[in-house]
Design an enzyme around this catalytic site. Structure first.
Site, PDB file in Angstrom:
ATOM      1  N   GLU A 107      18.330  34.577  53.582  1.00 19.64           N
ATOM      2  CA  GLU A 107      18.831  34.570  52.215  1.00 19.64           C
ATOM      3  C   GLU A 107      19.539  35.887  51.897  1.00 19.64           C
ATOM      4  O   GLU A 107      20.612  35.902  51.292  1.00 19.64           O
ATOM      5  CB  GLU A 107      17.621  34.404  51.300  1.00 19.64           C
ATOM      6  CG  GLU A 107      17.900  33.733  50.013  1.00 19.64           C
ATOM      7  CD  GLU A 107      16.645  33.740  49.166  1.00 19.64           C
ATOM      8  OE1 GLU A 107      16.379  32.739  48.535  1.00 19.64           O
ATOM      9  OE2 GLU A 107      15.935  34.760  49.149  1.00 19.64           O
ATOM     10  N   HIS A 156      17.012  29.154  49.998  1.00 16.42           N
ATOM     11  CA  HIS A 156      16.162  29.646  48.920  1.00 16.42           C
ATOM     12  C   HIS A 156      15.020  28.680  48.625  1.00 16.42           C
ATOM     13  O   HIS A 156      13.861  29.059  48.490  1.00 16.42           O
ATOM     14  CB  HIS A 156      17.014  29.853  47.672  1.00 16.42           C
ATOM     15  CG  HIS A 156      16.273  30.514  46.569  1.00 16.42           C
ATOM     16  ND1 HIS A 156      16.058  31.860  46.549  1.00 16.42           N
ATOM     17  CD2 HIS A 156      15.662  29.990  45.471  1.00 16.42           C
ATOM     18  CE1 HIS A 156      15.348  32.155  45.474  1.00 16.42           C
ATOM     19  NE2 HIS A 156      15.100  31.047  44.805  1.00 16.42           N
ATOM     20  N   ASN A 175      25.991  13.177  78.214  1.00 20.29           N
ATOM     21  CA  ASN A 175      26.629  12.614  79.379  1.00 20.29           C
ATOM     22  C   ASN A 175      28.150  12.700  79.273  1.00 20.29           C
ATOM     23  O   ASN A 175      28.825  13.106  80.207  1.00 20.29           O
ATOM     24  CB  ASN A 175      26.197  11.160  79.473  1.00 20.29           C
ATOM     25  CG  ASN A 175      26.114  10.710  80.887  1.00 20.29           C
ATOM     26  OD1 ASN A 175      25.323  11.247  81.651  1.00 20.29           O
ATOM     27  ND2 ASN A 175      26.959   9.766  81.251  1.00 20.29           N
TER      28      ASN A 175
END
Lengths: 146, 667
Positions: free
Chosen positions: B68, B46, B403
Site C-alpha cells: 500500500e 487496502h 503446452n
C-alpha cells in the site's frame, strides 16, 4: 480428551441367515426395508445384487449370505434389507429376516471361533451367548470395505 | 479460530481482491500513467490489509501494508510504475495468494515476507518523507458535509426541537488493527447519546474498512459537544476527535411540518440510514445481486431433481389413466418445471471469466521464463458454464495453455526467421453452441508435426507401422492424448513431464466433454474442447436390451437406425455394417452387459450410432424406448469402476436405469 468409556450394554439388531442368528449395532443401521425390485449391475461381483431406489437415493444392495460365504436363498416374505450408511457410502444388506432389537452386555462378547457355521471369521467381531441363543457380531466396516 | 464464521467471507473476498490486484497490475504495466488503475489496486490492497488484520493474519497485513505504501507513492506521482516495481508487486501478490490458500486449507497463513517487505521498503525510502507530508495535506478534510434535502430537513427539525447537531471527525490511531470494530464502537456510543444522521464514508464502506484513518459523522444529540468528544475518546485506538456544532445547512429549504424520525435504538438500524445519502446512486446496483452459498444452490438442485423424478412418474401415470384433465395438468406442470429447470440451471452458471482471469498473469510469467513473446487474447470470457464444471476445467486449461506456449509458440528469433511477427498470439475463446460450450485454444506457433507424432507413437508402440499409413491427421493428433505421450524433445519444468495430455483428456471426458486437435505445420494448432452446459440433468435415449433398461446420453448419439440382419458383415470376426458409406463396427449390448434374457430372434436390429471423437460404433439394442430428461446420479462410493456405466437415474416408475458410458464401448 478421548477417554475410553466401557459401555455396559450394546443395543443390537438381531437378524437371521441360514440357521444362525447375527447381530449388528443399532447405531449402524439406518433403516430396515422390505425386499423390493432392484437393477442389476453388469460386470460386478456375484454378491452385488444391484442398485435400488431408496427414497430417491441410489442404493447398492449386496447379498450378505453370499458375502459371508453362505449359500444363496430365494427372497421370501421375511427377507429384509438392512440399510447401513456412513459419510462415504450407503449400502443395503439382504438378510433372511430381522426380528429383534436387544441389549447385549459388552463383557459377554467373546472372540470369534475360527469358523462359525461356515461364515468367514474375517467379517465377524465376536460372538455372544445369551441363554440358549448365540449371536455372531457382524463387522460392518469390513463388509463395506471389500 | 474465533473468527471462523467470517473465515469463508474473508477467503472469498481476499481471493476477489487478489484477482483484482492481479488484473489491474497487468493493466498498469501497459498503461503506467493511468492513475485510476493505481487507485483500484490501492483500494484492493487496502481492503485486504484491513480484513487480514481483523482476522489476525499479521504477515498478510504486514505485506499488504507495505504494498500500500508503495502504491501510495505511485498514486501521488512520487514514483513511476516501473517494471521492477510491478515485478515485486506480482511477487507480493503471489505470496499473498500462497498465504490465503494456506488459510483456506486450514493453515495459519504464516509466511516469511521479510525479503519482500524489505524490497518494498527500499522502493518506498527516499521519497517517503515527501509522501507523508503530501498525505497530510490531502487528509485535510473539509468538515462541511454536503447534505441532501431529506437530511437537511431532519437536521433542521432537530434543531427546532432543541437538539444540537454536531459534525464529528473521528481519527483512528495509526496502528489501529480492528478498524471496523472501532467504527462500530463509535457508532454504539453515538447512538446512546443521540442519532447518527449521516456518515462519510457511508457506513457500509466504514464496515468494510474502506477508509483511511478518519471519518465524519453527523449526529443529533441533546448532550454537549464536550461530553460526546470525551465519550468517544474513551474508546481505545482513537487518536483524535473534532466536534463541531452546526447551526445552518447549505441551501436551506423550507422545513415542512413533519415529525422527527423516531429515535432509533439499535445501531444496526441507524447504520442503514446514511445510505440514503451520498451512495444513493450506488445502492440500487448493489441490490440487484445477492451472494448465495453454493451449498444452498446444490440443495435446491437436489430438491429439483426429486421434482423431475416425480414429474416423470406423473407423466407415466397420466399416460396410463388417459384422463384429459390430468393430462392437461401434467403437461402444464411439465412446462412449469421446464422453466424452473432453466432458471435453476442459470443460477448455477458462472462466467468462464472466473477461470480465465488468472491466465494473463500466468502467460506473462511463462513467456518471460521461456524468453518468448506471447500475447494472450481472451474472447467470450462472459460465456457461462455450470459451477461444477467451472471448478474442474482450470487445471487442464492451464496445461493446454502451457503446452501452446512451450511447444507451440517459437522463440522471437525463430519467428522472425520464418517471417512471423516476433510476438506470438494465443487465442483463448469460449462460446456457446446448442447445448454445449466450446473452449478453443489457438496459437499461431509452429504447429504439430505429423511425422514427429507418428515416430514417437511408433517408438512407444502406441501404433503399428500399418496404422501409421492409414491414420487421418486428426487421428494422428489424437495420439497426443495417449498416456505417456510427449513430443517435447527437451524436458522443461513447464510441460513435457510425461504426465500430460492424457490427464487433460480424462478430466474433460469425466465432465462429459470432448477434446480435439487441429494443426497445420508452421501455422499453428487449435485445441477445441466441447463441454456440456450442465452436469446433473441430461438428455438421454432410453433403450431396452435383454429385459433391462439403459440410458444413453444424447450427446454421444449420432443417430438411431433399424437395420436388417442380412446387411451385417463380418470382418476379422467383428460384426460390421455398411452405414451411409462407412463401415461401422457393431457392439452388442447383450454381450457387453451379459443380460439374463436370451437372444431374441428377429430379422431387424435396433441400432444406436454412437461416437467418440472421430470414431463411431453401432450399439445393438432390443428396442428404443425414447428420449428423456433424466437426473444423473452417481452409483456411490461402494460401486466404483463399473465397466461402461457412468451412473444411474431413477425413472418415472421408480425403477433405476443405468447410464451407459459410450466412451468405454468404443476402443
Amino acid at each position: 480428551m478421548s477417554v475410553e468409556i466401557v459401555e455396559e450394554q450394546m443395543k443390537v439388531i438381531i437378524f437371521q441367515m441360514h440357521t444362525e442368528e447375527y447381530a449388528i449395532k443399532v447405531s449402524e443401521i439406518q433403516s430396515i426395508e422390505r425386499m423390493q425390485s432392484f437393477t442389476r449391475i453388469p460386470g460386478t461381483a456375484p454378491f452385488i445384487k444391484g442398485v435400488m431406489n431408496l427414497r430417491g437415493v441410489i442404493t447398492p444392495i449386496i447379498d450378505l449370505r453370499q458375502k459371508l460365504g453362505l449359500e444363496e436363498k430365494e427372497a421370501d416374505e421375511t427377507t429384509r434389507i438392512l440399510i447401513t450408511s456412513n459419510e462415504e457410502l450407503i449400502l443395503g444388506l439382504i438378510v433372511d429376516g430381522a426380528n429383534d432389537v436387544m441389549d447385549i452386555p459388552v463383557e459377554k462378547i467373546e472372540p470369534t471361533p475360527e469358523v462359525v457355521g461356515g461364515v468367514e471369521a474375517h467379517y465377524l467381531d465376536g460372538v455372544v451367548k445369551l441363554g440358549s441363543r448365540l449371536f455372531s457380531l457382524v463387522n460392518l466396516e469390513k463388509v463395506m470395505q471389500d | 479460530m474465533m473468527n471462523s464464521e467470517y473465515l469463508a467471507v474473508f477467503l472469498d473476498e481476499s481471493q476477489e481482491h487478489l484477482q483484482a490486484v492481479n488484473d489491474h497490475l497487468l493493466k498498469l504495466e501497459k498503461q503506467p500513467e493511468d492513475e485510476s488503475i493505481v487507485g483500484e489496486i490501492f483500494r484492493s490492497a487496502h481492503t485486504l490489509k484491513g480484513m487480514s488484520a481483523t482476522m489476525g493474519y499479521e504477515d498478510l497485513a504486514h505485506l499488504t501494508h507495505n504494498m500500500e505504501n508503495v502504491l501510495d507513492l505511485i498514486r501521488n506521482k512520487k514514483k513511476q510504475a516501473t517494471t521492477e516495481i510491478i515485478d515485486i508487486m506480482f511477487q507480493s501478490v503471489d505470496s499473498l495468494e500462497n498465504m490465503v490458500n494456506d488459510i483456506a486449507s486450514g493453515g495459519d497463513g504464516k509466511l516469511d515476507v521479510t525479503s519482500l517487505v524489505a524490497e518494498l521498503e527500499a522502493i518506498e525510502k527516499g521519497s517517503s518523507q515527501a509522501v507523508k507530508e503530501a498525505a497530510a495535506t490531502t487528509e485535510q478534510v473539509d468538515l462541511l458535509e454536503v447534505y441532501d434535502e431529506y437530511e437537511r430537513t431532519v437536521l433542521e427539525e432537530s434543531l427546532e426541537q432543541g437538539y444540537s447537531v454536531y459534525q464529528i471527525k473521528v481519527e483512528l490511531d495509526e496502528k489501529a488493527m480492528l478498524k471496523a470494530a472501532r467504527v462500530f464502537m463509535v457508532f454504539d456510543v453515538l447512538n446512546q447519546l443521540g442519532d447518527v444522521i449521516k456518515s462519510s464514508p457511508a457506513t457500509e464502506l466504514l464496515e468494510e474498512e474502506q477508509f483511511e484513518r478518519d471519518f465524519i459523522v453527523t449526529v443529533v444529540s441533546k448532550d454537549s459537544g464536550e461530553v460526546i468528544k470525551n465519550k468517544i475518546l474513551k474508546i481505545s485506538e482513537i487518536s483524535d476527535v473534532v466536534v463541531q456544532s452546526m447551526t445552518s445547512f447549505v441551501h436551506t429549504t423550507q422545513a415542512e411540518d413533519q415529525t422527527l424520525q423516531p429515535v432509533q435504538e439499535k445501531p444496526s438500524e441507524t447504520k442503514q440510514e446514511p445510505e440514503k445519502g451520498k451512495d444513493a446512486q450506488k445502492a440500487p446496483e448493489n441490490n440487484k445481486t445477492i451472494r448465495v452459498n453454493i451449498d444452498r444452490l446444490d440443495i435446491l438442485m437436489n430438491l429439483f431433481e426429486e421434482l423431475v423424478i416425480d414429474r416423470g412418474r406423473l407423466e407415466q401415470i397420466s399416460g396410463e389413466l388417459v384422463n384429459a384433465e390430468l393430462t392437461e395438468t401434467v403437461e402444464r406442470m411439465t412446462r412449469t418445471t421446464g422453466n424452473l429447470q432453466e432458471i435453476i440451471l442459470t443460477m448455477r452458471m458462472v462466467p468462464v471469466e472466473t477461470v480465465f482471469n488468472r491466465f494473463p498473469r500466468m502467460i506473462r510469467n511463462l513467456s518471460k521464463d521461456l524468453g518468448k513473446q506471447v500475447h494472450l487474447e481472451i474472447v467470450g470470457a462472459e460465456t457461462e458454464l455450470d459451477r461444477t464444471i467451472i471448478d474442474e476445467i482450470g487445471d487442464p486449461l492451464v496445461h493446454l495453455l502451457r503446452n501452446s506456449i512451450d511447444h507451440g509458440i517459437e522463440t522471437p528469433e525463430a519467428r522472425m526467421a520464418v517471417g512471423k511477427p516476433a510476438q506470438g498470439t494465443v487465442l483463448l475463446k469460449a462460446y456457446h453452441s446448442g447445448n454445449h460450450v466450446f473452449i478453443e485454444i489457438k496459437d499461431d506457433g509452429a504447429g504439430i508435426s505429423r511425422d514427429k507424432v507418428l515416430n514417437k507413437a511408433l517408438k512407444n508402440q502406441l501404433i503399428t507401422e500399418e496404422d501409421a499409413r492409414s491414420l487421418t491427421d486428426s487421428q494422428v493428433f489424437g495420439l497426443l492424448f495417449e498416456p505417456g505421450f510427449s513430443t517435447a524433445e527437451q524436458i522443461t519444468d513447464i510441460s513435457g513431464r510425461g504426465v500430460g495430455l492424457d490427464v487433460v483428456r480424462n478430466t474433460f471426458e469425466s465432465l462429459g466433454g470432448v477434446v480435439t486437435v487441429h494443426s497445420e505445420l508452421h501455422k499453428g494448432s487449435t485445441f477445441l474442447i466441447q463441454l456440456p452446459l450442465t452436469l446433473s440433468i441430461i438428455d438421454v435415449m432410453l433403450v431396452e436390451t435383454g429385459g433391462e433398461k439403459y440410458a444413453i446420453p444424447l450427446t454421444s448419439i449420432v443417430e438411431t437406425a433399424i437395420v436388417n440382419k442380412v446387411d451385417l458383415f463380418s470382418a476379422h470376426g467383428q460384426k460390421v455394417i455398411d452405414f451411409r458409406g462407412k463401415v461401422v463396427p457393431l457392439v452388442f449390448m447383450r454381450d457387453v452387459f451379459n443380460t439374463p434374457v436370451a437372444d431374441l430372434d428377429e430379422d431387424f436390429y435396433s441400432l444406436v450410432i454412437i461416437q467418440k471423437g472421430e470414431q463411431i460404433a453401432g450399439l445393438v439394442v432390443d428396442s428404443l424406448i425414447g428420449q428423456h430428461d433424466i437426473v444423473l446420479k452417481s452409483l456411490g462410493n461402494y460401486l466404483t469402476n463399473v465397466f461402461a456405466i457412468s451412473g444411474a437415474t431413477i425413472l418415472g416408475d421408480g425403477e433405476v436405469a443405468l447410464i451407459v458410458d459410450p466412451n468405454a464401448l468404443i476402443k
